[in-house]
Design a protein around this motif. Structure first.
Motif, short mmCIF file in Angstrom:
data_model
loop_
_atom_site.label_atom_id
_atom_site.label_comp_id
_atom_site.label_asym_id
_atom_site.label_seq_id
_atom_site.Cartn_x
_atom_site.Cartn_y
_atom_site.Cartn_z
N LYS A 132 12.23 -18.48 -29.51
CA LYS A 132 12.96 -17.22 -29.76
C LYS A 132 13.54 -17.21 -31.17
O LYS A 132 13.41 -16.23 -31.90
N SER A 135 10.68 -17.26 -33.95
CA SER A 135 9.83 -16.07 -34.05
C SER A 135 10.58 -14.90 -34.69
O SER A 135 9.96 -13.98 -35.20
N LYS A 136 11.91 -14.95 -34.69
CA LYS A 136 12.67 -13.94 -35.43
C LYS A 136 12.83 -14.35 -36.89
O LYS A 136 12.68 -13.55 -37.80
#
Ligand code: SAH
Length: 229
Positions: A132, A135-136
């Motif tokens: 998470k 990937s940001k």
């Protein structure tokens, strides 16, 4: 009030994403260190010289970012030692446009190196927290993998195979068959194999069932874990 809060948050983000002359200087020193340890591929050295490694680590480790050492990231994992990243990348012999699968996204640092070399990067991570976060974060810095996947790297990524090369950035107790089978003929798999200590191993696919194997010294990685369901 709300706009003030937004402004403060924005300010904090800018502050934490800063890449200063000091960082750039430290980075050039790091490149020299890696060079002195035997890395010769100029494209790889240039990529290490460009990527703000300190932004891939938690703030408490900022001072350590440009030492040639691995460091802890979230979920009890580590960002690999820059020399190791350079060593593995050099073995891939990356050409612009190569389709490369990475197992173990972690902080995204290795993926950023591959991206800067012009590769189309597919990367898999099995820790949800890291998946998470990274990937940001990676696209925010301008490093844009083709696909970032939350899943088990032992299976590879058959829907996107064959790959020009595959890089495993966790210590594998054995070589997963799926990874060998997802290489194109002529493709390269770089994988550290072993339990406590790993042997960096390069496989070059010579034919449908033929692989050339090279063993290239000892390294230490966090383990490549298998999801048993
Ligand atoms: N390439 C990363 C290195 C991270 S350490 C970087 O540049 O920062 C290795 C990573 O492999 C860890 O994040 C770990 O969670 C992940 N990993 C371990 N086993 C895995 C598996 N079976 N599939 C995908 N990722 C795995």
């Amino acid at each position: 009030m709300k706009s003030l809060i937004t402004l403060v948050i924005f300010e904090i983000k800018i502050q934490t994403l800063k890449d200063t002359f000091k960082h750039k200087g430290l980075r050039q020193k790091l490149v020299e260190v890696i060079k002195s340890k035997g890395i010769t591929d100029q494209n790889v050295l240039d990529a290490i010289g460009k990527i703000p490694r300190h932004l891939f680590m938690d703030s408490s480790f900022l001072d350590h970012a440009y030492q040639d050492k691995p460091f802890p990231i979230a979920a009890d994992q580590t960002i690999s030692q820059p020399y190791t990243v350079a060593f593995q990348t050099e073995l891939l012999e990356v050409k612009k446009g190569d389709r490369i699968l990475e197992i173990g996204t972690g902080s995204g640092y290795q993926a950023a190196v591959l991206f800067l070399l012009g590769a189309k990067v597919y990367t898999i991570e099995r820790q949800l927290e890291l998946y998470k976060k990274t990937s940001k974060f990676l696209p925010m810095l301008g490093y844009k993998p083709k696909k970032m996947i939350f899943g088990d790297g032992y299976k590879g990524l058959s829907s996107e195979a064959p790959f020009d090369s595959i890089i495993v950035t966790a210590g594998a107790p054995f070589v997963p068959k799926a990874l060998l089978s997802q290489l194109r003929i002529g493709g390269r798999l770089v994988i550290p194999v072993g339990d406590d200590v790993q042997i960096m191993t390069l496989y070059i696919r010579k034919g449908l069932k033929e692989f050339e194997k090279h063993e290239l010294g000892e390294f230490r990685f966090v383990p490549m874990l298998e999801d048993k369901n």
